[in-house]
Design a protein around this motif. Structure first.
Motif, short mmCIF file in Angstrom:
data_model
loop_
_atom_site.label_atom_id
_atom_site.label_comp_id
_atom_site.label_asym_id
_atom_site.label_seq_id
_atom_site.Cartn_x
_atom_site.Cartn_y
_atom_site.Cartn_z
N MET A 246 39.62 -24.43 18.73
CA MET A 246 40.32 -23.92 19.90
C MET A 246 41.09 -22.72 19.42
N LEU A 247 41.01 -21.79 20.36
CA LEU A 247 41.54 -20.47 19.98
C LEU A 247 43.08 -20.58 20.42
N VAL A 248 44.26 -20.25 19.82
CA VAL A 248 45.59 -20.22 20.25
C VAL A 248 45.98 -19.00 20.17
N LEU A 249 46.63 -18.57 21.05
CA LEU A 249 47.38 -17.26 20.97
C LEU A 249 48.58 -16.97 22.11
N SER A 250 49.26 -16.36 21.76
CA SER A 250 50.41 -16.06 22.89
C SER A 250 50.47 -15.07 23.63
N ARG A 251 51.22 -15.27 24.75
CA ARG A 251 51.01 -14.25 25.80
C ARG A 251 52.50 -14.22 26.52
N LYS A 252 52.93 -12.93 27.00
CA LYS A 252 53.95 -12.81 27.61
C LYS A 252 53.80 -12.95 29.08
N LYS A 253 54.84 -13.24 29.80
CA LYS A 253 54.69 -13.02 31.38
C LYS A 253 53.89 -11.49 31.72
N GLY A 254 52.98 -11.44 32.64
CA GLY A 254 52.39 -10.17 33.13
C GLY A 254 51.28 -9.94 32.11
N GLN A 255 51.17 -10.50 30.92
CA GLN A 255 50.08 -10.12 30.16
C GLN A 255 48.56 -10.96 30.69
N THR A 256 47.62 -10.16 30.18
CA THR A 256 46.34 -10.78 30.63
C THR A 256 45.43 -11.27 29.50
N LEU A 257 44.55 -12.36 29.86
CA LEU A 257 43.25 -12.54 28.54
C LEU A 257 42.07 -12.47 29.53
N VAL A 258 41.22 -11.85 28.41
CA VAL A 258 39.76 -11.59 29.12
C VAL A 258 38.65 -12.35 28.44
N ILE A 259 38.06 -13.21 29.35
CA ILE A 259 36.92 -14.32 28.30
C ILE A 259 35.90 -13.75 29.19
N GLY A 260 35.12 -13.23 28.17
CA GLY A 260 33.74 -12.79 28.49
C GLY A 260 33.71 -11.35 29.31
N ASP A 261 32.81 -11.39 30.03
CA ASP A 261 32.50 -9.90 30.69
C ASP A 261 33.45 -9.60 31.75
N ASN A 262 33.74 -10.91 32.49
CA ASN A 262 34.23 -10.96 33.99
C ASN A 262 35.07 -11.94 34.63
N ILE A 263 35.84 -12.64 33.37
CA ILE A 263 37.10 -13.46 33.65
C ILE A 263 38.48 -12.99 33.01
N GLU A 264 39.21 -12.98 34.03
CA GLU A 264 40.58 -12.39 33.44
C GLU A 264 41.37 -13.73 33.84
N ILE A 265 42.53 -13.87 32.98
CA ILE A 265 43.47 -14.96 33.22
C ILE A 265 44.78 -14.16 32.91
N THR A 266 45.79 -14.18 33.97
CA THR A 266 47.07 -13.43 34.00
C THR A 266 48.23 -14.66 34.00
N ILE A 267 49.15 -14.61 33.06
CA ILE A 267 50.40 -15.37 32.91
C ILE A 267 51.11 -14.65 34.16
N LEU A 268 51.55 -15.18 35.31
CA LEU A 268 52.21 -15.08 36.35
C LEU A 268 53.76 -14.99 36.32
N GLU A 269 54.03 -16.30 35.82
CA GLU A 269 55.35 -16.67 35.83
C GLU A 269 55.33 -17.78 34.73
N VAL A 270 56.64 -18.01 33.99
CA VAL A 270 56.96 -18.98 33.39
C VAL A 270 58.33 -19.47 33.57
N GLN A 271 58.30 -20.87 33.78
CA GLN A 271 59.51 -21.61 34.23
C GLN A 271 59.77 -22.76 33.46
N GLY A 272 60.45 -22.96 32.53
CA GLY A 272 60.44 -24.27 31.65
C GLY A 272 59.28 -24.70 31.26
N ASP A 273 58.56 -25.85 31.51
CA ASP A 273 57.32 -26.17 30.90
C ASP A 273 56.19 -25.76 32.02
N ASN A 274 56.56 -25.02 32.99
CA ASN A 274 55.48 -24.86 34.05
C ASN A 274 55.14 -23.20 33.96
#
Lengths: 87, 155
Positions: free
Chosen positions: A1-29
């Protein structure tokens, strides 16, 4: 498993066309935004696991249910008959 | 083709009767070919029997008989995957039942209905997103179910 840190508002790109953005962090949510092609199915893992489990249980039940099926067929759908409860 | 089902005995069917689940069904991802066989001449129950595995059989029901208000939103992409593009095409909706020892406590999985394109015989168990439904809704009325549990407790 790849483990990396992201901050609120940052995005991960998976392959050519999938993007995952961290929108909000509240406690363990963590709220996540996912942009993916429409033919990529996304669902919560526990939901998929629940459906797997339910299907396995349903199939296991089916193996021993010849008798129940006969009863199921004859059971009134509307439930307005009172003569079935006392067996 | 022939299959000796452990539940239904000898079954004979033709290739045209086989319904294909391109992705299998959750829990049985390797099983792609099934038969939908009515329990009786006219619904609402059906067997969903593997066309290859003699031991794999589920029971389906027509949801609207038991849940007249049942509604589920199916994304266009999902319909496209089933080969449904035009507006006039038909879609059959079933739900999988879990039948416990006391059949009166039977539940239906409304969260993940089985969708079938009757014309092409493509099918898929669709996992609904953002819905209040769960995998276990009792199919018989509350009064009947309660009577059944009461009878069970009294044994």
């Amino acid at each position: 498993m790849l483990v990396l840190s992201r901050k609120k508002g940052q995005t991960l790109v998976i392959g050519d066309n999938i993007e995952i953005t961290i929108l909000e962090v509240q406690g363990d949510n963590v709220r996540i935004g996912i942009a993916a092609p429409r033919d990529v199915t996304v669902f919560r893992k526990e939901v998929y696991e629940e459906i797997q489990k339910e299907n396995r249980q349903a199939a296991a039940a089916a193996r021993r249910m010849k008798d129940q099926l006969q009863q199921l067929k004859g059971f009134p759908l509307t439930g307005d008959k009172g003569d079935d409860g006392g067996r | 083709m022939k299959l000796i089902s452990s539940l239904l005995g000898e079954m004979e069917f033709s290739e045209e009767e086989v319904v294909s689940f391109a992705e299998g069904i959750p829990g049985f991802e390797g099983e792609k070919r099934f038969l939908i066989i009515p329990l009786e001449a006219s619904g609402p129950f059906y067997y969903l029997h593997s066309a290859e595995n003699p031991d794999l059989c589920l029971v389906l029901a027509q949801p609207f008989v038991f849940f007249p208000d049942y509604e589920i939103e199916i994304p266009d992409e999902e319909l496209k995957n089933l080969g449904l593009t035009g507006a006039k095409q038909e879609l059959a909706v079933y739900v999988i039942l879990t039948i416990p020892e006391d059949f009166r406590l039977t539940t239906a999985n409304l969260l993940a209905p089985v969708l079938v394109n009757p014309e092409t015989r493509q099918a898929r168990q669709y996992v609904a997103i953002n819905t209040r439904y769960t995998t276990r809704h009792p199919i018989f009325s509350t009064a009947e179910t309660q009577a059944a549990s009461a009878a069970g407790e009294g044994r």
